[in-house]
Scaffold this motif. Structure first.
Motif, short mmCIF file in Angstrom:
data_model
loop_
_atom_site.label_atom_id
_atom_site.label_comp_id
_atom_site.label_asym_id
_atom_site.label_seq_id
_atom_site.Cartn_x
_atom_site.Cartn_y
_atom_site.Cartn_z
N ARG A 16 50.08 -30.59 -19.37
CA ARG A 16 49.32 -30.80 -20.50
C ARG A 16 48.48 -32.21 -20.52
O ARG A 16 47.97 -32.54 -21.70
N GLU A 59 41.26 -29.30 -21.73
CA GLU A 59 41.53 -28.02 -22.30
C GLU A 59 41.07 -26.93 -21.19
O GLU A 59 41.53 -25.89 -20.99
N TRP A 60 40.00 -27.19 -20.84
CA TRP A 60 39.02 -26.19 -19.80
C TRP A 60 40.03 -26.11 -18.34
O TRP A 60 39.86 -25.04 -18.11
N GLN A 75 43.29 -26.49 -18.25
CA GLN A 75 44.51 -25.49 -18.77
C GLN A 75 44.21 -24.13 -18.79
O GLN A 75 44.98 -23.40 -18.29
N TRP A 76 42.66 -23.93 -19.17
CA TRP A 76 42.59 -22.61 -19.21
C TRP A 76 42.35 -21.81 -17.91
O TRP A 76 42.77 -20.63 -17.73
N LEU A 77 41.92 -22.77 -16.93
CA LEU A 77 42.04 -22.49 -15.44
C LEU A 77 43.17 -22.08 -14.78
O LEU A 77 43.59 -21.06 -14.26
N THR A 120 45.89 -21.58 -16.60
CA THR A 120 46.66 -20.37 -17.20
C THR A 120 46.27 -18.99 -16.40
O THR A 120 47.02 -18.20 -16.38
N ILE A 121 44.93 -18.97 -15.59
CA ILE A 121 44.86 -17.78 -14.93
C ILE A 121 45.41 -17.69 -13.58
O ILE A 121 45.70 -16.63 -13.14
N THR A 133 51.01 -21.07 -12.01
CA THR A 133 51.39 -21.58 -13.41
C THR A 133 52.58 -21.02 -14.06
O THR A 133 53.69 -21.77 -14.52
N HIS A 134 52.51 -19.46 -14.06
CA HIS A 134 53.51 -18.84 -14.74
C HIS A 134 54.71 -18.78 -13.83
O HIS A 134 55.80 -18.69 -14.60
#
Length: 376
Positions: free
Chosen positions: A314, A318-319, A321-323, A325-326, A330-331
């Motif tokens: 965090r 933001e950009w 974090q979007w990358l 998330t792909i 991360t998951h």
């Protein structure tokens, strides 16, 4: 025979020509430094701010509003949810939807006026100590700054010194801020990524270089049959690696095992299969083992930097974090940390498990399609 400058120049010209024609290697030489520069320069931030925060306000007075305003003005807290009950707050912080959960009691205003020094409860998701350290430190000034514009006249004189209330901080899931509780579980995802993707891509590319793949291609095997047959032994290897890391995390580092075994096992299976499918896809693109290793490393680098393994997720823009998330890493980090430190079940881990399943479907589909293309 003496040295010849012309012969050396001929060899030099040949090597430069070969390097330029090897587009993948040339792209890696240019791309890896650029990626490192951009990620370290723009995406990495060890002082995360605007952390998502849930509040449970049981006192609707002016003092409560001033406290919330002071929290947001500190830039470390961003109120994203107003809860209605303590149970709702627990679910939000357990799922990782918020980093902080702040409760203002119902008698807050009355006790401030009566100089009873009320308490505000701040619950922090301390599973990643680096993400909460600076924000927790900023809370020390809240009793002084939070009501300085409200306590005037009789209230100012009645106030017990500079601190009319107390902030009680509860660090959940890692109360002692032990870094290994965050890093060691994360090694499950990063080690599996490094070994499985690279190991599979190198093994498959090696067969192509040795010519054994030609024999396999001459058989009536379908692409999906080849992929399943080739990857199944590596699935066993990945399971052994994961079991070894988790066991050592418990024995050597004392990482708590809060439960959540169903989510952890399913997440590990999906992640292992997805990593192997990605390695298979790399092998269908790479022409030799060097290219396979370069492509694996090019995937591994952003997985480490953008997943939240080394740096607070965090804290990134933001950009980034979007990358992040792909990336499946991360998951997987969210699943393994949530299962081991929080004991989350399948329901709480469903978003991350769904993302891992989607990754498996997409990458496996691309690998089969690319393999079929090579057959043609």
């Amino acid at each position: 025979m003496g040295l010849s400058l012309s012969r050396m120049m001929a060899v030099l010209t040949k090597e430069f020509t070969q390097l330029v024609r090897d587009r993948l290697t040339y792209a890696m030489i240019i791309g890896i430094p650029i990626v490192q520069l951009l990620l370290f320069g723009y995406a990495i931030n060890t002082d995360p701010k605007h952390l998502p925060t849930a509040v449970l306000v049981q006192d609707q007075g002016q003092f409560s509003r001033s406290i919330l305003g002071s929290l947001q003005n500190s830039e470390y807290f961003r109120i994203v949810h107003v809860a209605r009950s303590p149970a709702e707050m627990d679910k939000l912080i357990e799922r990782g939807a918020v980093q902080f959960a702040i409760t203002i009691p119902g008698d807050f205003t009355r006790r401030v006026v009566r100089r009873d020094k009320p308490q505000i409860l701040v619950e922090a998701d301390a599973s990643d100590p680096a993400a909460t350290g600076s924000a927790v430190a900023a809370l020390s000034s809240l009793p002084i700054e939070g009501l300085k514009h409200d306590l005037k006249g009789p209230l100012a004189s009645a106030a017990p010194g500079p601190q009319p209330f107390e902030v009680v901080i509860q660090r959940r899931y890692n109360p002692e801020n032990i870094t290994s509780y965050n890093i060691v579980p994360g090694l499950v995802a990063t080690i599996l990524t490094m070994t499985l993707v690279m190991m599979t891509s190198l093994a498959m590319t090696r067969e192509t270089e040795r010519g054994t793949m030609e024999t396999l291609l001459s058989t009536p095997l379908r692409p999906i049959e080849v992929m399943v047959g080739k990857l199944t032994p590596f699935v066993v290897v990945g399971i052994i690696q994961a079991a070894l890391i988790i066991s050592m995390a418990r024995i050597l580092f004392g990482v708590p095992m809060a439960g959540g075994w169903a989510a952890l096992i399913l997440g590990l299976f999906l992640f292992i299969v997805g990593s192997l499918a990605l390695g298979f896809l790399v092998s269908t693109v790479a022409r030799n083992q060097l290219q396979a290793m370069q492509m694996s490393f090019f995937y591994f680098l952003p997985s480490i930097l953008l997943s939240g393994f080394l740096f607070p997720f965090r804290g990134m823009p933001e950009w980034a974090q979007w990358l992040g998330t792909i990336l499946p890493v991360t998951h997987m980090l969210r699943v393994v940390r949530g299962a081991m430190l929080k004991g989350v079940g399948l329901a709480e881990a469903a978003p991350s498990l769904g993302a891992l399943a989607l990754f498996v479907v997409i990458v496996a589909g691309l690998a089969v399609k690319q393999y079929r293309t090579t057959l043609d």
